[in-house]
Write a protein that holds these residues in place. Structure first.
Motif, mmCIF file in Angstrom:
data_model
loop_
_atom_site.group_PDB
_atom_site.id
_atom_site.type_symbol
_atom_site.label_atom_id
_atom_site.label_comp_id
_atom_site.label_asym_id
_atom_site.label_seq_id
_atom_site.Cartn_x
_atom_site.Cartn_y
_atom_site.Cartn_z
ATOM 1 N N THR A 29 83.606 14.517 39.098
ATOM 2 C CA THR A 29 83.747 14.915 37.690
ATOM 3 C C THR A 29 82.876 14.043 36.790
ATOM 4 O OG1 THR A 29 86.043 15.306 38.228
ATOM 5 C CG2 THR A 29 85.454 15.414 35.900
ATOM 6 N N ASP A 30 82.802 12.739 37.153
ATOM 7 C CA ASP A 30 82.059 11.798 36.305
ATOM 8 C C ASP A 30 80.563 12.057 36.316
ATOM 9 O OD1 ASP A 30 84.455 10.533 35.817
ATOM 10 O OD2 ASP A 30 84.218 9.155 37.505
ATOM 11 N N VAL A 31 80.082 12.726 37.341
ATOM 12 C CA VAL A 31 78.637 12.865 37.514
ATOM 13 C C VAL A 31 78.194 14.321 37.348
ATOM 14 C CG1 VAL A 31 78.565 13.192 40.041
ATOM 15 C CG2 VAL A 31 76.782 11.842 38.923
ATOM 16 N N ARG A 32 79.166 15.205 37.093
ATOM 17 C CA ARG A 32 78.864 16.630 36.975
ATOM 18 C C ARG A 32 78.214 16.917 35.622
ATOM 19 N NH1 ARG A 32 83.647 19.525 39.090
ATOM 20 N NH2 ARG A 32 82.595 19.242 41.067
ATOM 21 N N TRP A 33 77.483 18.008 35.549
ATOM 22 C CA TRP A 33 76.750 18.334 34.314
ATOM 23 C C TRP A 33 77.684 18.552 33.128
ATOM 24 C CZ3 TRP A 33 77.389 22.958 31.785
ATOM 25 C CH2 TRP A 33 78.001 23.989 32.508
ATOM 26 N N THR A 34 78.938 18.977 33.420
ATOM 27 C CA THR A 34 79.861 19.188 32.304
ATOM 28 C C THR A 34 80.128 17.876 31.563
ATOM 29 O OG1 THR A 34 81.629 18.979 33.922
ATOM 30 C CG2 THR A 34 81.066 21.207 33.221
ATOM 31 N N ILE A 36 87.791 14.444 21.049
ATOM 32 C CA ILE A 36 87.702 15.258 22.273
ATOM 33 C C ILE A 36 88.695 14.774 23.331
ATOM 34 C CG2 ILE A 36 86.173 16.008 24.144
ATOM 35 C CD1 ILE A 36 85.455 17.248 21.467
ATOM 36 N N VAL A 37 88.788 13.462 23.526
ATOM 37 C CA VAL A 37 89.714 12.945 24.543
ATOM 38 C C VAL A 37 91.162 13.259 24.149
ATOM 39 C CG1 VAL A 37 90.584 10.855 25.669
ATOM 40 C CG2 VAL A 37 88.133 11.147 25.330
ATOM 41 N N THR A 38 91.463 13.130 22.865
ATOM 42 C CA THR A 38 92.816 13.452 22.401
ATOM 43 C C THR A 38 93.143 14.912 22.682
ATOM 44 O OG1 THR A 38 92.528 11.845 20.640
ATOM 45 C CG2 THR A 38 94.357 13.386 20.397
ATOM 46 N N MET A 39 92.178 15.761 22.389
ATOM 47 C CA MET A 39 92.396 17.189 22.643
ATOM 48 C C MET A 39 92.640 17.456 24.112
ATOM 49 S SD MET A 39 89.771 19.240 20.222
ATOM 50 C CE MET A 39 89.138 19.960 21.689
ATOM 51 N N GLN A 40 91.805 16.842 24.946
ATOM 52 C CA GLN A 40 91.952 17.063 26.392
ATOM 53 C C GLN A 40 93.311 16.571 26.870
ATOM 54 O OE1 GLN A 40 88.537 15.032 27.858
ATOM 55 N NE2 GLN A 40 87.210 16.824 27.724
ATOM 56 N N ASN A 41 93.773 15.465 26.314
ATOM 57 C CA ASN A 41 95.050 14.905 26.748
ATOM 58 C C ASN A 41 96.250 15.702 26.257
ATOM 59 O OD1 ASN A 41 93.849 12.662 28.032
ATOM 60 N ND2 ASN A 41 95.713 11.508 27.526
ATOM 61 N N TYR A 42 96.249 15.983 24.962
ATOM 62 C CA TYR A 42 97.441 16.574 24.382
ATOM 63 C C TYR A 42 97.479 18.090 24.456
ATOM 64 C CZ TYR A 42 98.697 11.909 23.001
ATOM 65 O OH TYR A 42 99.050 10.586 23.048
ATOM 66 N N GLY A 97 96.152 24.391 29.646
ATOM 67 C CA GLY A 97 95.258 24.710 30.752
ATOM 68 C C GLY A 97 93.855 25.045 30.290
ATOM 69 N N ALA A 98 93.385 26.195 30.752
ATOM 70 C CA ALA A 98 92.000 26.580 30.479
ATOM 71 C C ALA A 98 91.733 26.773 28.992
ATOM 72 C CB ALA A 98 91.664 27.860 31.230
ATOM 73 N N TRP A 99 92.807 26.882 28.199
ATOM 74 C CA TRP A 99 92.619 27.070 26.759
ATOM 75 C C TRP A 99 91.946 25.877 26.098
ATOM 76 C CZ3 TRP A 99 92.827 31.395 24.113
ATOM 77 C CH2 TRP A 99 93.486 32.491 24.706
ATOM 78 N N VAL A 100 92.065 24.716 26.735
ATOM 79 C CA VAL A 100 91.399 23.526 26.187
ATOM 80 C C VAL A 100 89.916 23.797 25.995
ATOM 81 C CG1 VAL A 100 90.815 21.111 26.597
ATOM 82 C CG2 VAL A 100 93.066 21.967 27.237
ATOM 83 N N LEU A 101 89.337 24.451 27.022
ATOM 84 C CA LEU A 101 87.902 24.725 26.953
ATOM 85 C C LEU A 101 87.589 25.681 25.809
ATOM 86 C CD1 LEU A 101 86.944 25.055 30.720
ATOM 87 C CD2 LEU A 101 86.406 23.199 29.139
ATOM 88 N N VAL A 102 88.469 26.673 25.621
ATOM 89 C CA VAL A 102 88.256 27.640 24.542
ATOM 90 C C VAL A 102 88.334 26.916 23.193
ATOM 91 C CG1 VAL A 102 89.133 29.738 23.453
ATOM 92 C CG2 VAL A 102 89.194 29.508 25.942
ATOM 93 N N ILE A 103 89.342 26.057 23.065
ATOM 94 C CA ILE A 103 89.507 25.327 21.804
ATOM 95 C C ILE A 103 88.317 24.400 21.570
ATOM 96 C CG2 ILE A 103 90.956 23.664 20.574
ATOM 97 C CD1 ILE A 103 93.347 24.867 22.229
ATOM 98 N N GLN A 104 87.887 23.728 22.663
ATOM 99 C CA GLN A 104 86.698 22.873 22.551
ATOM 100 C C GLN A 104 85.485 23.660 22.094
ATOM 101 O OE1 GLN A 104 85.347 20.555 25.911
ATOM 102 N NE2 GLN A 104 87.200 19.320 25.874
#
Lengths: 263, 329
Positions: free
Chosen positions: B252-257, B284-290, B295-302
């Motif tokens: 994950t740390d080295v992936r293009w995402t 961004i980190v807060t969003m990912q955590n909370y 689930g996948a909606w995090v990506l949509v919100i991001q």
């Protein structure tokens, strides 16, 4: 043109040619700029002035030909190296650093005197030692009051003045100015012309211009280019009487042709 | 300053004198506020979450050094972050290297990768530069997928945090937090110093007008490469620190995402601002955590936030605040 170089010639080209995919923008140009003069390079739109200019400053590599500066072949050099030899150019579109202050613009040129500035761990407050000289240069071009403004906020004419101050900060032996008055209002043109005349003392200036009025008052020698070739060379009086030169300017009175244009 | 007297009042107000460490007054206040938050927050919030924020904040600041101050948009910063994580993790786990040294090794691998990658990438500009950095980072990804020491899909797990300087046992989150806070603040100050150094002055000139910098006699490639290596090294340090915090280094740390995430953080916070990447990383980190429960909606919100930022607040959160208050932040 003679290949031997006397001490009077600072910049000389021989057979200088630039082709873009078959289109010959500059063809076999032999240019000889005398030390201590203001030399004009003029011609109508598309004559190859700016291309020629970019060749001289090494921003473009020539297809053929040689360029000699101070007796030294600079044809294969990189632009930054040429600048370090004291051959410094300006740009047609005003070339300032818009997010730096006016003072910083000049100072970044003065900073070159330190050699490489790779010391990322030191404070830039040590650059303050250049402030006094920078302010002098700004005073020369009448920009003292703007010293702490961002350069991007300056009006167009002032940007050109700043650019000249920045170029002068390098104390160049030869300055190449690309249409220093392009797109300027009438008063600005007068002010920049006076400035160029003043700073040309003790240096050599090669000036690319579209506007014949500008060169008439400034230049000792004028080279007229059309379609990438040298059409005529001489003083303003000589070239302005040349019928071919008149024709090249499409029969219009050369004196009133002006405004912006790409050479 | 003597020259200030000749400057008109209006002009003088535009650019305040820069004081300690190159901070303007507004920046000094913001820095003190940020430091206060860093010191107080572990007493109020979960330290592991905060450490994650700080690791990404340093990563984003390192990235912003390149894009915000030299104008080079790297799309492959995951390579330096991820390799930093792997090397720190491997050194700490397999060789028993103490944490301070392991993290420095993470920074060293970032620099070591950044040198040839940067050397290649700076030959081109604009989108081509970004694509070269992306392609090289993808090569690093595949290397990490295949190389035996990275543990492939499993990554390196159970990385020991070790004992700092042989004195402080970092197993406790609270102790680890102070190390991370120190690394973040030191990295932040270093970046600020780089920006406000003689080198930084040239860097900004290149960002503003590269042909003009060249015409003044600057060998711009050398300055760009230096900035690239510095940025990569700091990204490696951020990655290494994160590996110790979570005891794990993975693909994950080295992936293009990951490269994309750091772009997003900097954009949301404000490119070319000092504090923007920190705020962006926190958001961004807060969003990912909370929002993880969605689930996948995090990506949509991001994605929605990204679009909103690009359309409405082009300067990012900090950039817009700075603009409203008419100060540089």
């Amino acid at each position: 043109m003679a290949t031997t170089q006397d001490g009077d010639t600072i910049l000389e080209t021989e057979g200088l040619t630039k082709e873009f995919r078959g289109f010959v923008a500059v063809s076999d140009v032999a240019l000889r700029v005398k030390r201590g003069t203001i030399h004009g390079l003029i011609g109508p739109n598309g004559a190859g002035k700016t291309t020629c200019f970019n060749l001289l400053t090494k921003f473009l590599p020539p297809t053929r030909g040689t360029i000699r500066y101070e007796g030294r072949d600079i044809t294969g050099m990189k632009p930054a190296e040429v600048a370090r030899l004291g051959l410094v150019r300006s740009f047609q579109i005003s070339a300032v650093f818009p997010h730096l202050t006016v003072l910083e613009n000049v100072r970044v040129a003065l900073q070159r005197a330190r050699g490489g500035s790779f010391d990322f761990w030191r404070s830039d407050s040590l650059l303050k030692s250049f402030d006094a000289r920078a302010m002098e240069l700004l005073e020369d071009v009448g920009l003292t009051a703007y010293a702490r403004h961002n350069a991007g906020e300056l009006p167009y004419g002032r940007k050109r003045a700043l650019e000249i101050a920045t170029t002068l900060a390098l104390d160049p032996r030869m300055m190449l100015l690309d249409e220093p008055t392009a797109g300027m209002t009438h008063e600005d043109v007068g002010r920049i012309m006076a400035l160029v005349q003043r700073v040309a003392k003790g240096r050599t200036v090669l000036l690319v211009e579209h506007n014949l009025t500008v060169v008439s008052g400034l230049c000792d020698t004028i080279t007229v280019l059309t379609r990438g070739r040298v059409l005529a060379e001489g003083t303003y009086m000589e070239v302005s009487r040349n019928p071919e030169v008149k024709a090249a300017y499409l029969g219009t009175d050369p004196g009133i042709s002006g405004g912006e244009g790409h050479g | 300053m003597a020259e200030a007297s000749v400057v008109t009042g209006a002009a003088a107000a535009r650019h305040e004198e820069q004081g300690f460490w190159g901070f303007t007054r507004a920046q000094a206040i913001a820095f003190l506020a940020m430091s206060a938050v860093v010191v107080v927050s572990p007493f109020l919030l979960y330290p592991v979450f905060l450490m994650k924020v700080l690791c990404f904040a340093l990563f984003a600041c390192a990235f912003n050094l390149l894009v915000g101050y030299v104008g080079l948009l790297s799309f492959g910063h995951a390579a330096y972050f991820g390799m930093g994580a792997y090397i720190t993790g491997y050194a700490a786990k397999a060789w028993g290297v103490p944490p301070e040294l392991a993290i420095l090794m993470g920074g060293a691998i970032g620099a070591a990768l950044g040198l040839p990658f940067g050397w290649l990438a700076i030959r081109r500009s604009g989108i081509y530069f970004s694509m070269i950095t992306l392609a090289l980072a993808q090569m690093v990804f595949f290397f990490c997928l295949q190389a035996p020491f990275t543990g492939g899909e499993d990554g390196i797990q159970a990385i020991p945090r070790g004992t700092l300087l042989g004195v402080f046992d970092l197993t406790a989150d609270f102790t680890m937090y102070w190390l991370v806070a120190f690394i973040f603040l030191a990295g932040f100050l270093l970046i600020h110093r780089i920006v406000h150094s003689p080198f930084g002055q040239v860097m900004k000139a290149i960002r503003d007008n590269e042909p003009r910098a060249t015409s003044l006699g600057y060998r711009v490639e050398q300055y760009k490469l230096m900035a690239f290596v510095l940025s990569a090294a700091l990204a490696g340090i951020a990655g290494g620190t994160k590996a110790l915090v979570f005891n794990i280094a993975t693909l994950t740390d080295v992936r293009w995402t990951m490269s994309g995430e750091v772009v997003l953080m900097s954009l949301v916070g404000g490119l070319g601002t000092v504090f923007g990447p920190v705020v962006g990383a926190a958001v961004i980190v807060t969003m990912q955590n909370y929002l993880a429960e969605f689930g996948a909606w995090v990506l949509v919100i991001q994605g929605a936030i990204f679009i909103a930022c690009v359309l409405a607040f082009r300067r990012g959160v900090v950039g817009e605040i700075g603009n409203a208050l008419r100060v540089k932040l």
